[in-house]
Write a protein that holds these residues in place. Structure first.
Motif, short mmCIF file in Angstrom:
data_model
loop_
_atom_site.label_atom_id
_atom_site.label_comp_id
_atom_site.label_asym_id
_atom_site.label_seq_id
_atom_site.Cartn_x
_atom_site.Cartn_y
_atom_site.Cartn_z
N LYS A 289 71.77 58.18 86.58
CA LYS A 289 72.28 57.31 86.14
C LYS A 289 72.06 57.64 84.14
N VAL A 290 71.86 58.30 83.55
CA VAL A 290 71.79 58.04 81.82
C VAL A 290 71.27 56.56 80.86
N GLY A 291 69.96 56.71 80.58
CA GLY A 291 70.01 55.32 80.54
C GLY A 291 69.76 55.44 78.45
N PRO A 292 68.93 54.69 77.93
CA PRO A 292 69.13 54.48 76.61
C PRO A 292 67.23 55.08 76.11
N ILE A 293 66.75 55.66 74.94
CA ILE A 293 66.20 55.61 74.35
C ILE A 293 65.71 55.43 72.83
N GLY A 294 64.75 55.96 72.73
CA GLY A 294 64.43 55.24 71.01
C GLY A 294 64.54 56.40 70.21
N GLY A 295 64.67 56.15 68.85
CA GLY A 295 63.97 57.59 67.78
C GLY A 295 64.92 57.48 67.88
N VAL A 296 66.59 57.41 67.92
CA VAL A 296 68.25 58.23 67.90
C VAL A 296 68.13 58.25 65.73
N PRO A 297 67.59 57.96 65.85
CA PRO A 297 68.06 58.17 64.46
C PRO A 297 67.60 59.80 63.68
N GLN A 298 66.27 59.71 64.17
CA GLN A 298 65.55 60.81 63.76
C GLN A 298 65.92 62.31 65.01
N LYS A 299 66.41 61.46 66.24
CA LYS A 299 67.08 62.84 66.49
C LYS A 299 68.08 63.57 66.09
#
Length: 356
Positions: A289-299
């Motif tokens: 299962k794939v979960g959410p992360i932070g820093g999406v805009p920068q990534k």
């Protein structure tokens, strides 16, 4: 010097001192920006820079990110890039102002990244532990998909206990009384299902060979009649090759998905990338299962700079990713490892996988 000249000079000196003071003054914020991206199918040095193993100019630290031994690893013409975020923790007012006006950066309170009840070193240590755990879960999820299920093993045997001299450390427990064992909790329930003193037939794999062992359960204590076999239960995932992930100076759990895909790419003959540069992010658990992360805009900016043709986006991050979408970088929605594999298959076939 005339009074006007003195006033102008004094004003200039004050302005210089003010700017210098602003530059020296630290503020309680951090600035986040796109960090380096790493191709999980490549080799890197101890600084995370791409290199070629065996090349004359390769540093001694050059090694494959995903290392496979005792079996052939396939090569890929494309790339599977994990993306990272750079956190600038020591900033001044000008850094913060520039960050506020930059689409590529984010300014957030220092305590959001480094809580007051923990030191910076403690936070970074936790990030490293999460990174290692993400590698472990990526390995488990990928190997499960490749047909190597998680099995129940013996982590240790209590001296003088019910199983002493019968079961051994590193035994893999295949079945108990004919029932296939698929989880530690199932094994415990089977042992507890019959009263202490019951003889249970264990089918185990020991040193690669099948054996049958009979163990008589014992009560937990004089006052507790719960049946026990007195072993430490662990999980194992036997496979006929060695698999190691080598990558330092990155923290957090968000590389799990890309590690899982990299492992599968190296252990299957098919080039999952189709010769393309694929970037993505997302945690992964043992079940895929794939979960959410932070820093999406920068990534997203990091992925675009790396030349990615798509960005594998955790389903729970889709809203944020869409709000910060970049031209020419489709956001492919993935909730599981299967979703990611299906999306890559669609891309190889020339189609368009589901997007956010």
């Amino acid at each position: 010097m005339k009074r006007r000249g003195v006033t102008v000079l004094a004003g200039f000196v004050l302005a210089v001192l003010l700017v210098a003071g602003i530059n020296l003054a630290r503020v309680p914020y951090v600035v986040m920006s796109a960090g380096p991206t790493v191709n999980t199918l490549s080799a890197v040095d101890d600084k995370g820079r791409a290199c070629t193993v065996g090349a004359k100019d390769a540093p001694k630290s050059c090694q494959n990110v995903i290392q496979i031994a005792k079996t052939d690893a396939s090569a890929s013409k494309g790339q599977l890039r994990l993306v990272t975020v750079n956190v600038q923790s020591s900033v001044n007012v000008l850094d913060v102002i520039k960050g506020w006006f930059s689409d590529e950066q984010a300014v957030i309170p220092y305590e959001f990244v480094y809580p007051p009840d923990r030191t910076k070193d403690q936070v970074e240590q936790q990030n490293q532990e999460e990174f290692k755990n993400s590698q472990s879960s990526a390995e488990t999820a990928a190997l499960r998909k490749l047909g190597y299920p998680v099995r129940v093993g013996v982590g240790g045997v209590t001296a003088g206990g019910a199983a002493d001299g019968l079961l051994k450390k590193d035994d893999v427990i295949d079945a108990v009384d004919g029932t296939k064992i698929e989880s530690p909790s199932q094994l415990i329930e089977l042992v507890k299902a019959k009263p202490a003193g019951t003889v249970l037939k264990f089918e185990v794999t020991r040193d690669g060979k099948a054996e049958t062992v009979e163990v008589t359960t014992r009560p937990a204590s004089d006052t507790d009649k719960t049946p026990r076999i007195n072993i430490e239960v662990t999980t194992v995932q036997p496979h006929p090759f060695d698999l190691t992930i080598k990558l330092d100076d990155i923290g957090g759990p968000s590389a799990g998905l890309m590690f899982a895909l990299g492992i599968m790419d190296k252990l299957t003959p098919e080039d999952l990338t189709g010769g393309k540069i694929i970037a993505g992010t997302g945690t992964i658990d043992d079940d895929g299962k794939v979960g959410p992360i932070g820093g999406v805009p920068q990534k997203l900016y990091g992925a675009q700079a790396a030349g990615a043709v798509v960005f594998l986006t955790p389903a729970d991050n889709c809203a944020e990713a869409k709000a910060n979408a970049l031209p020419g970088l489709p956001l492919v929605k993935v909730a599981t490892l299967d979703d990611a594999l299906n999306a890559l298959a669609t891309l190889r076939a020339g189609g368009q996988p589901p997007t956010c």
